[in-house]
Design a protein around this motif. Structure first.
Motif, PDB file in Angstrom:
ATOM      1  N   ARG A   1      -3.466   5.448   5.452  1.00  0.00           N
ATOM      2  CA  ARG A   1      -2.508   4.467   5.256  1.00  0.00           C
ATOM      3  C   ARG A   1      -2.724   3.450   6.451  1.00  0.00           C
ATOM      4  NH1 ARG A   1       1.563   7.315   4.968  1.00  0.00           N
ATOM      5  NH2 ARG A   1       2.517   6.921   6.899  1.00  0.00           N
TER       6      ARG A   1
ATOM      7  N   LEU B   1       0.847  11.397  -4.903  1.00  0.00           N
ATOM      8  CA  LEU B   1       1.686  11.130  -3.850  1.00  0.00           C
ATOM      9  C   LEU B   1       3.257  11.939  -4.155  1.00  0.00           C
ATOM     10  CD1 LEU B   1       2.163   7.121  -4.608  1.00  0.00           C
ATOM     11  CD2 LEU B   1       1.389   8.127  -2.642  1.00  0.00           C
TER      12      LEU B   1
ATOM     13  N   GLU C   1       0.613   5.038   0.050  1.00  0.00           N
ATOM     14  CA  GLU C   1      -0.471   6.153   0.379  1.00  0.00           C
ATOM     15  C   GLU C   1       0.475   7.150   1.472  1.00  0.00           C
ATOM     16  OE1 GLU C   1      -3.134   8.708   1.149  1.00  0.00           O
ATOM     17  OE2 GLU C   1      -3.988   7.032   0.165  1.00  0.00           O
ATOM     18  N   ASP C   2       0.224   8.489   0.889  1.00  0.00           N
ATOM     19  CA  ASP C   2       1.010   9.566   1.986  1.00  0.00           C
ATOM     20  C   ASP C   2       0.262  10.116   3.141  1.00  0.00           C
ATOM     21  OD1 ASP C   2      -0.790  10.858  -0.120  1.00  0.00           O
ATOM     22  OD2 ASP C   2       0.149  12.852   0.518  1.00  0.00           O
ATOM     23  N   ASP C   3      -1.193   9.761   2.926  1.00  0.00           N
ATOM     24  CA  ASP C   3      -1.915  10.046   4.197  1.00  0.00           C
ATOM     25  C   ASP C   3      -1.566   9.156   5.446  1.00  0.00           C
ATOM     26  OD1 ASP C   3      -4.197  10.577   5.899  1.00  0.00           O
ATOM     27  OD2 ASP C   3      -4.797  12.004   4.722  1.00  0.00           O
TER      28      ASP C   3
ATOM     29  N   GLY D   1       1.467   8.387  -8.148  1.00  0.00           N
ATOM     30  CA  GLY D   1       1.243   7.097  -8.262  1.00  0.00           C
ATOM     31  C   GLY D   1       1.059   6.742  -9.651  1.00  0.00           C
TER      32      GLY D   1
ATOM     33  N   ASP E   1      -2.039   5.185  -4.420  1.00  0.00           N
ATOM     34  CA  ASP E   1      -2.688   6.483  -4.414  1.00  0.00           C
ATOM     35  C   ASP E   1      -2.045   7.239  -5.597  1.00  0.00           C
ATOM     36  OD1 ASP E   1      -4.422   8.380  -3.466  1.00  0.00           O
ATOM     37  OD2 ASP E   1      -2.950   9.463  -2.303  1.00  0.00           O
TER      38      ASP E   1
ATOM     39  N   THR F   1       3.476  -0.972   3.667  1.00  0.00           N
ATOM     40  CA  THR F   1       3.269   0.323   3.337  1.00  0.00           C
ATOM     41  C   THR F   1       4.524   1.129   3.051  1.00  0.00           C
ATOM     42  OG1 THR F   1       3.358   1.147   5.634  1.00  0.00           O
ATOM     43  CG2 THR F   1       1.215   0.135   5.083  1.00  0.00           C
TER      44      THR F   1
ATOM     45  N   LYS G   1     -11.860   6.988  -3.537  1.00  0.00           N
ATOM     46  CA  LYS G   1     -11.860   7.133  -2.057  1.00  0.00           C
ATOM     47  C   LYS G   1     -13.056   8.430  -1.746  1.00  0.00           C
ATOM     48  CE  LYS G   1      -7.372   8.332  -1.548  1.00  0.00           C
ATOM     49  NZ  LYS G   1      -6.225   8.622  -0.853  1.00  0.00           N
TER      50      LYS G   1
ATOM     51  N   LEU H   1       0.974  -1.240  -0.177  1.00  0.00           N
ATOM     52  CA  LEU H   1       0.046   0.029  -0.021  1.00  0.00           C
ATOM     53  C   LEU H   1       0.884   1.385   0.048  1.00  0.00           C
ATOM     54  CD1 LEU H   1      -2.675   1.538   0.481  1.00  0.00           C
ATOM     55  CD2 LEU H   1      -2.320   1.068   2.716  1.00  0.00           C
TER      56      LEU H   1
END
Length: 234
Positions: free
Chosen positions: A14, A55, A8-10, A60, A52, A30, A101, A6
């Motif tokens: 994440r 990023l 994902e920057d959040d 992504g 995502d 991650t 999302k 995975l």
């Protein structure tokens, strides 16, 4: 245990998505940005990527392209916007599917499971007919469509004698066409049979994959029937 990566920057999203996927029995690595995600991918070789779109360092879309240079691993893109630019860019970069999302946990897991099933073979689509005839197959036979040869047992595709590298989704799509040569397949049918979407979904997923498939096997083999769908020419 199936291994997912995975990217994902959040941090909140994440951690939440990772917790959900672990609860469903997946091993989840991650990464907080694209470059770290690319490094983690090369080090750990996961079974599926969940990327995502937005990023830092490497977005992504760029990450998807870099992965596709060396791997046919299933890729599911996540977009907070779901607009046409994100969808088209992600699919053109080589993603197998996308999801917008926020998404319910059960829906996300269902889409991941469908992707993993597409990556597992042999496929379930039956290919029947008289062995040796163009556009038909029996056990151990090869389907021939012009300069394209499909061996459904060896899961090999050749064009003019040269091997063609297809992602699992592209191969499933081609096998769906090959099982129905000369028959127009509507986009909704392809979504249900290839992507396993229980709803008709976004037809751009089909259109972009057909476009990618045409580049690899020759545009002349797949005909667009406007207002209906596509068919594989005999």
């Amino acid at each position: 245990m199936t291994h997912l990566l995975l990217v994902e920057d959040d941090e909140v999203i994440r951690d939440a998505v990772q917790a959900v996927l672990v609860r469903y029995g997946y091993h989840v690595s991650t990464a907080p940005d694209g470059l770290t995600g690319l490094e983690t991918f090369h080090e750990e070789r996961p079974d599926l990527l969940l990327l995502d779109v937005m990023l830092p360092d490497l977005d992504g879309i760029g990450l998807c392209r870099r992965v596709r240079e060396t791997s046919l691993v299933p890729i599911l893109m996540m977009s907070a916007r779901g607009d046409g630019l994100d969808v088209v860019s992600g699919l053109e970069a080589g993603a197998d599917d996308y999801i917008v999302k926020p998404v319910e946990s059960a829906v996300l897991v269902a889409r991941i499971r469908a992707l993993l099933r597409r990556a597992s073979f042999p496929p379930q689509t039956p290919l029947t007919g008289e062995a040796g005839r163009p556009g038909s197959a029996d056990a151990g036979s090869v389907l021939t469509f012009g300069d394209v040869e499909i061996n459904p047992d060896a899961l090999e595709v050749r064009r003019a004698g040269q091997p063609v590298a297809l992602t699992p989704t592209e191969l499933r799509l081609l096998l769906e066409f090959a099982a129905n040569p000369g028959i127009v397949l509507e986009r909704g049918v392809l979504l249900r049979n290839v992507w396993e979407h229980a709803w008709d979904g976004d037809s751009r997923v089909v259109d972009l994959h057909v476009q990618r498939l045409r580049v690899k096997i020759g545009a002349e083999h797949i005909e667009t029937v406007r207002g209906f769908g596509y068919k594989l020419r005999r």
